[in-house]
Design an enzyme around this catalytic site. Structure first.
Site, PDB file in Angstrom:
ATOM      1  N   TRP A 433     -49.670   8.400  20.338  1.00 16.51           N
ATOM      2  CA  TRP A 433     -48.847   7.340  19.681  1.00 16.51           C
ATOM      3  C   TRP A 433     -47.452   8.214  19.333  1.00 16.51           C
ATOM      4  CZ3 TRP A 433     -46.347   7.329  15.003  1.00 16.51           C
ATOM      5  CH2 TRP A 433     -45.668   6.206  14.504  1.00 16.51           C
ATOM      6  N   HIS A 434     -47.661   9.418  18.803  1.00 14.89           N
ATOM      7  CA  HIS A 434     -46.506  10.162  18.307  1.00 14.89           C
ATOM      8  C   HIS A 434     -45.726  10.736  19.691  1.00 14.89           C
ATOM      9  CE1 HIS A 434     -48.730  10.179  14.508  1.00 14.89           C
ATOM     10  NE2 HIS A 434     -47.394  10.663  14.019  1.00 14.89           N
ATOM     11  N   GLY A 435     -46.027  10.672  20.743  1.00 12.00           N
ATOM     12  CA  GLY A 435     -45.356  11.227  21.595  1.00 12.00           C
ATOM     13  C   GLY A 435     -46.172  11.378  23.090  1.00 12.00           C
TER      14      GLY A 435
END
Length: 650
Positions: A433-435
């Site tokens: 989700w973060h990257g």
């Protein structure tokens, strides 16, 4: 007149180089206008004009008169928030409008009030809402990632094509948009997750759908938290839509406190540390010593916390000025005594979202579903494909075989095993989700391992803990002797540090304290030791987090892995201790700010509550003087252009 016209054009046009940031004057001018308009809507004269002076000469006036006062306010803030997002992301505001309309009508379609709604119909509508939101997120955020995975697995050479830009160029009959690049809309992960939670909660009958699209649009787009969170759940925020505005004197003081607190975190702790030390080291790790690389990791841990929590503090304060309350998103995370506790204090809104909408549906702590195993095996295979290194593939295959063996050899521990699978899936997808890069998956995996190790550790006795850390130390020593490598040297130092500390604690500190009746001292030493271990562990996982940030998605995987590898080689290489005093001298201001920031972070919670309460009670004239002084001091630390918030890219 011409200058004024140019000013208006600049004011209402999108400039990619100058988005509306909390730390810029333009935002505070914007906020002043917004609050002035809000005060006008709340004023007696305006209400008298609207409701008592017969403003019903046209359809618009009659429509306004039918609206409740709170809906009129919500509609005003809805359009203000759309303008804010337009100033931040340009035409991507259309994507936000689409997401808002989709969520509103899907929620409405699942409400029995608007007709007979069967369970099957509601399930179809909820599925459409979740799938469409995830597809939009996948297109904009993971197109490069999926293309890299496909190319790695099938040895192809596909390139990303922006089909939306291609369609827009065809529609306008002109090459207005770049078809070879997909830009990431600011905050898409946040408002996508927020809409998914609303659709699922309406389907589960946890909340009622919002009746008016102006109210729902305001909930979806509320500008303080729109681009970097916190992720606001409908059950927390929707009830506030229907409450009249109220702001007490103490609440006003608290709002100002949070805004100033956030500005200080962002400008002094985050931007100053970033520009003057962290960015330099991460850009060229091989040009700096092992000590500087290691210091950059620890300093970055404070920087990223100050940046993200600073944004959240400002968002909470700004929302409070308008009479709305956002949930707490950080709770002194570096006070955590273990990795599991860290994720209960860090990015709390995301942690709760992942728990409620991913971990529990996968089976939680009860069981693992086939989807749980599919996610875990799929992520491991993706890691093997993207790494493109033989030993990584071997480790992945052995890991899968090891997990299968554990499942069948130890049937008594299957429930615990299944819970661990769900935990690891949650952290892996949280990392993704973060990257969209290999480094973020690695970062999520390391945090998952940290949680699993803690769960195993807390069930062991003193002797088992000492023996296990000793065996780990011996393993790294033997491995480093056979295959000398910087990463293994780091393993030797880390495991030796853990083993020595564990043995010293159980065989020296605890007996000494207990014999002298100082059990409380023993517990405090234990807590400090655990906090230090957790901070070191979290800081090392940040190596992979920071290496994958601020990069073009098309090159993120390779560049991020190279940066991480170079830093590990520097930290695990031979240190020249004679230059450490010189480094401390050259970067003295950076280390002073870092130490000061950590001391403030580790202050007891009751101390922080006291000075917040003291601030809210001070007279307005003193509060005004403090505001001016804090702003003046903060902006003395700006050494270059103000940096965007780190989580804008997520």
């Amino acid at each position: 007149m011409k200058d004024f016209f140019i000013f208006l054009v600049d004011l209402f046009s999108f400039n990619q180089e100058h988005p509306l940031l909390f730390v810029q004057f333009n935002f505070w001018f914007f906020l002043f206008i917004v609050i002035s308009g809000l005060c006008l809507l709340q004023s007696r004269k305006f209400n008298d004009l609207l409701y008592n002076k017969g403003l019903t000469n046209n359809w618009f006036g009659r429509y306004l008169k039918r609206l409740p006062k709170v809906t009129l306010r919500n509609g005003y803030l809805f359009f203000v928030s759309l303008f804010f997002y337009y100033k931040t992301s340009g035409l991507f505001v259309l994507l936000l409008v689409f997401s808002t309309i989709l969520g509103y009508y899907l929620g409405k379609s699942m409400t029995p009030k608007y007709g007979k709604r069967t369970k099957r119909h509601c399930k179809i509508m909820a599925t459409i809402g979740v799938v469409v939101n995830l597809m939009v997120l996948a297109y904009f955020k993971y197109a490069y990632f999926f293309t890299d995975v496909y190319n790695s697995m099938f040895n192809s050479d596909l390139h990303v094509v922006n089909h939306m830009a291609k369609f827009a160029n065809h529609f306008t009959s002109s090459p207005c948009f770049d078809v070879d690049t997909i830009l990431l809309p600011v905050g898409i992960s946040f408002f996508t997750f927020q809409n998914i939670s609303y659709i699922v909660d309406v389907y589960k009958r946890r909340i009622k759908s919002v009746d008016n699209i102006l109210d729902f649009g305001f909930y979806t787009t509320f500008f303080p938290q729109l681009v970097s969170g916190p992720i606001v759940r409908a059950d927390q925020f929707v009830p506030q839509l229907y409450r009249p505005f109220f702001l007490s004197r103490r609440q006003f003081g608290l709002a100002v406190f949070w805004i100033l607190n956030g500005l200080l975190k962002k400008i002094i702790l985050s931007d100053y540390l970033s520009v003057n030390f962290v960015d330099r080291v991460f850009e060229l790790p091989t040009q700096y010593t092992g000590f500087e690389n290691l210091s950059a990791l620890f300093v970055y841990s404070l920087q990223v916390y100050a940046d993200f929590s600073g944004y959240t503090d400002i968002a909470i304060g700004v929302a409070m000025l308008m009479g709305f309350y956002l949930p707490q998103n950080f709770n002194s995370p570096y006070k955590s005594t273990n990795a599991a506790g860290f994720w209960k204090r860090w990015h709390i809104s995301l942690s709760n979202w992942l728990k409620d909408y991913l971990y529990i549906p996968l089976g939680g702590n009860r069981k693992a579903t086939w989807v749980s195993y599919l996610i875990l095996v799929g992520m491991l295979l993706i890691v093997a494909a993207m790494a493109g290194i033989a030993w990584v593939t071997i480790i992945v295959v052995l890991t899968i075989l090891f997990l299968v063996a554990i499942y069948f050899v130890f049937p008594r521990h299957r429930k615990e095993f299944q819970t661990n699978v769900n935990n690891m899936d949650t952290m892996l997808l949280g990392g993704l989700w973060h990257g969209a890069s290999f480094n973020f998956i690695t970062w999520g995996a390391l945090n998952g391992f940290g949680i699993l190790i803690y769960k195993w550790w807390k069930g062991k006795g003193k002797r088992s803990r000492v023996v296990s850390t000793q065996l780990l130390f011996i393993f790294f020593m033997i491995a480093d002797l056979i295959w000398p490598a910087p990463a293994l040297k780091l393993g030797v130092v880390w495991s030796g540090f853990i083993f020595a500390g564990t043995a010293l604690r159980y065989f020296v500190v605890d007996p000494l304290c207990l014999s002298r009746g100082k059990e409380l001292l023993s517990k405090k030493i234990e807590k400090c030791w655990n906090v230090l271990q957790t901070f070191v562990f979290i800081s090392f996982t940040r190596l992979f987090f920071r290496s994958g940030s601020n990069l073009d998605p098309s090159e993120a995987n390779y560049e991020a892995w190279q940066t991480a590898k170079e830093m590990v080689n520097q930290i695990g290489g031979i240190w020249d201790w004679s230059i450490v005093p010189n480094v401390l001298s050259v970067y003295s201001s950076v280390f002073i700010v870092f130490v000061f920031g950590m001391i403030v972070h580790w202050l007891p919670d009751n101390w922080k509550r006291r000075y917040r309460l003291w601030f809210t009670r001070m007279p307005l004239w003193l509060l005004s003087l403090i505001v001016v002084a804090v702003v003046f001091v903060a902006y003395q630390f700006t050494t270059s252009g103000l940096l965007p918030f780190i989580y804008f890219q997520f």
